[in-house]
Design an enzyme around this catalytic site. Sequence first.
Site, PDB file in Angstrom:
ATOM      1  N   THR A 180      29.214   5.876  20.553  1.00 35.25           N
ATOM      2  CA  THR A 180      30.357   5.036  20.157  1.00 35.25           C
ATOM      3  C   THR A 180      30.230   4.634  18.694  1.00 35.25           C
ATOM      4  O   THR A 180      31.188   4.750  17.920  1.00 35.25           O
ATOM      5  CB  THR A 180      30.458   3.785  21.043  1.00 35.25           C
ATOM      6  OG1 THR A 180      30.274   4.171  22.399  1.00 35.25           O
ATOM      7  CG2 THR A 180      31.819   3.121  20.887  1.00 35.25           C
ATOM      8  N   ASP A 189      26.905  -1.858  16.568  1.00 38.38           N
ATOM      9  CA  ASP A 189      26.114  -1.067  17.510  1.00 38.38           C
ATOM     10  C   ASP A 189      26.870  -0.915  18.832  1.00 38.38           C
ATOM     11  O   ASP A 189      27.824  -1.656  19.097  1.00 38.38           O
ATOM     12  CB  ASP A 189      24.746  -1.741  17.734  1.00 38.38           C
ATOM     13  CG  ASP A 189      23.666  -0.746  18.154  1.00 38.38           C
ATOM     14  OD1 ASP A 189      24.010   0.366  18.597  1.00 38.38           O
ATOM     15  OD2 ASP A 189      22.476  -1.092  18.043  1.00 38.38           O
ATOM     16  N   ASP A 226      25.005  -0.608  26.565  1.00 42.77           N
ATOM     17  CA  ASP A 226      25.105   0.059  27.868  1.00 42.77           C
ATOM     18  C   ASP A 226      25.786  -0.828  28.901  1.00 42.77           C
ATOM     19  O   ASP A 226      26.497  -0.336  29.771  1.00 42.77           O
ATOM     20  CB  ASP A 226      23.716   0.486  28.326  1.00 42.77           C
ATOM     21  CG  ASP A 226      23.088   1.419  27.308  1.00 42.77           C
ATOM     22  OD1 ASP A 226      23.728   2.439  26.999  1.00 42.77           O
ATOM     23  OD2 ASP A 226      22.020   1.105  26.773  1.00 42.77           O
ATOM     24  N   LYS A 237      20.782  -2.779  26.334  1.00 38.40           N
ATOM     25  CA  LYS A 237      20.825  -1.625  25.435  1.00 38.40           C
ATOM     26  C   LYS A 237      19.582  -0.780  25.642  1.00 38.40           C
ATOM     27  O   LYS A 237      18.651  -1.207  26.283  1.00 38.40           O
ATOM     28  CB  LYS A 237      20.886  -2.112  23.976  1.00 38.40           C
ATOM     29  CG  LYS A 237      22.261  -2.687  23.626  1.00 38.40           C
ATOM     30  CD  LYS A 237      22.358  -3.179  22.187  1.00 38.40           C
ATOM     31  CE  LYS A 237      21.944  -2.221  21.123  1.00 38.40           C
ATOM     32  NZ  LYS A 237      22.626  -0.910  21.177  1.00 38.40           N
ATOM     33  N   GLY A 269      19.778   5.060  24.851  1.00 42.57           N
ATOM     34  CA  GLY A 269      19.493   6.088  23.846  1.00 42.57           C
ATOM     35  C   GLY A 269      18.068   6.004  23.312  1.00 42.57           C
ATOM     36  O   GLY A 269      17.677   6.777  22.438  1.00 42.57           O
ATOM     37  N   GLU A 279      16.977  -1.242  17.032  1.00 43.33           N
ATOM     38  CA  GLU A 279      18.304  -1.857  17.160  1.00 43.33           C
ATOM     39  C   GLU A 279      18.197  -3.380  17.213  1.00 43.33           C
ATOM     40  O   GLU A 279      18.992  -4.091  16.604  1.00 43.33           O
ATOM     41  CB  GLU A 279      19.000  -1.353  18.427  1.00 43.33           C
ATOM     42  CG  GLU A 279      19.503   0.074  18.282  1.00 43.33           C
ATOM     43  CD  GLU A 279      20.120   0.633  19.559  1.00 43.33           C
ATOM     44  OE1 GLU A 279      20.878   1.591  19.450  1.00 43.33           O
ATOM     45  OE2 GLU A 279      19.835   0.111  20.645  1.00 43.33           O
ATOM     46  N   LYS A 326      31.954  -0.596  30.133  1.00 47.43           N
ATOM     47  CA  LYS A 326      30.640  -1.219  29.901  1.00 47.43           C
ATOM     48  C   LYS A 326      30.638  -2.705  30.254  1.00 47.43           C
ATOM     49  O   LYS A 326      29.573  -3.322  30.332  1.00 47.43           O
ATOM     50  CB  LYS A 326      30.227  -1.055  28.434  1.00 47.43           C
ATOM     51  CG  LYS A 326      30.183   0.385  27.926  1.00 47.43           C
ATOM     52  CD  LYS A 326      28.964   1.098  28.406  1.00 47.43           C
ATOM     53  CE  LYS A 326      28.783   2.491  27.831  1.00 47.43           C
ATOM     54  NZ  LYS A 326      28.379   2.553  26.450  1.00 47.43           N
TER      55      LYS A 326
HETATM   56  C1  A5P Z   1      20.660   3.207  22.151  1.00 54.24           C
HETATM   57  O1  A5P Z   1      19.356   2.959  22.484  1.00 54.24           O
HETATM   58  C2  A5P Z   1      21.573   2.326  22.947  1.00 54.24           C
HETATM   59  O2  A5P Z   1      21.281   0.980  22.827  1.00 54.24           O
HETATM   60  C3  A5P Z   1      23.005   2.623  22.595  1.00 54.24           C
HETATM   61  O3  A5P Z   1      23.509   1.724  21.661  1.00 54.24           O
HETATM   62  C4  A5P Z   1      23.750   2.589  23.856  1.00 54.24           C
HETATM   63  O4  A5P Z   1      23.117   3.483  24.743  1.00 54.24           O
HETATM   64  C5  A5P Z   1      25.216   2.947  23.704  1.00 54.24           C
HETATM   65  O5  A5P Z   1      25.424   4.311  23.577  1.00 54.24           O
HETATM   66  P1  A5P Z   1      26.843   4.977  23.779  1.00 54.24           P
HETATM   67  O6  A5P Z   1      27.741   4.361  22.754  1.00 54.24           O
HETATM   68  O7  A5P Z   1      26.593   6.425  23.536  1.00 54.24           O
HETATM   69  O8  A5P Z   1      27.280   4.689  25.175  1.00 54.24           O
END
Ligand code: A5P
Length: 235
Positions: free
Chosen positions: A37, A90, A93, A103, A106, A112, A130
């Site tokens: 995103t 940012d 999840d 979060k 990823g 972060e 979400k």
């Molecule tokens: C990364 O570690 C996460 O905190 C991401 O910010 C989270 O997974 C959101 O990712 P998407 O925007 O791809 O859903």
Amino acid sequence: LRRENVDWREDAKKRAALEAVKHVREGFVVGLGSGTTVAYAIQEIGKRIKREGLQVLGVPTSHQALMLAVNHSIPITTLDEHPKLDLTIDGADQIDRDLNLIKGMGGALMREKIVASAAKQFVIVADKTKLVEKLGTSQPIPLEVLPFALSTVIARIKELGGKPVLREGNRKIGPVVTDNGNFILDVEFESVDALDKLDVALKLIPGVLETGLFMSMADVVYLGKSDGVMRLERK
Ligand code: A5P
């Protein structure tokens, strides 16, 4: 039908990202989050640099964010040069109505959280799926763990009632290794009532480097819908 669903979510994510980039002003130092995103937000910042001659610097939270920033010609800086950021954008999840977050799906949660905590304003972008009533019910809490401490951390988490699962690599044998050289444990808890207390308890375990619980950190959340963007603000 499945393809329609995917298209809807991608459009919604992009709409949310475009709203968040309106927070970026001339001269800002901006924390660049990770995930699919915020990738749209990084792209949009790059467009504004080209279009408006906007002068900004980015602090990426992952290798992914770094490469996106480079590809979209966003000049990069570090927390050493700029320990105070104007804004961080940012993804997340899971998001609740109080703007607490989970979060880390990823694997970038530690940087972060550091970059988010360095920013005057922390803005979240996501699609509306979400948003949840209660964090942690259908989503494990990711933890970044020092590999040396993996087994002792696992034992301590089980004592706290959690079910830890070592995150395995995709197209790689063995565990995921983070940008910081650590492992990720995805932990499920059956009852997750006092998340702020749980967060502290988890962080007190030696070897737990960071948790994916972002309590009382987000200031604004933009949630993309099929027909617009919903804005939530922390009271
Ligand atoms: C990364 O570690 C996460 O905190 C991401 O910010 C989270 O997974 C959101 O990712 P998407 O925007 O791809 O859903």
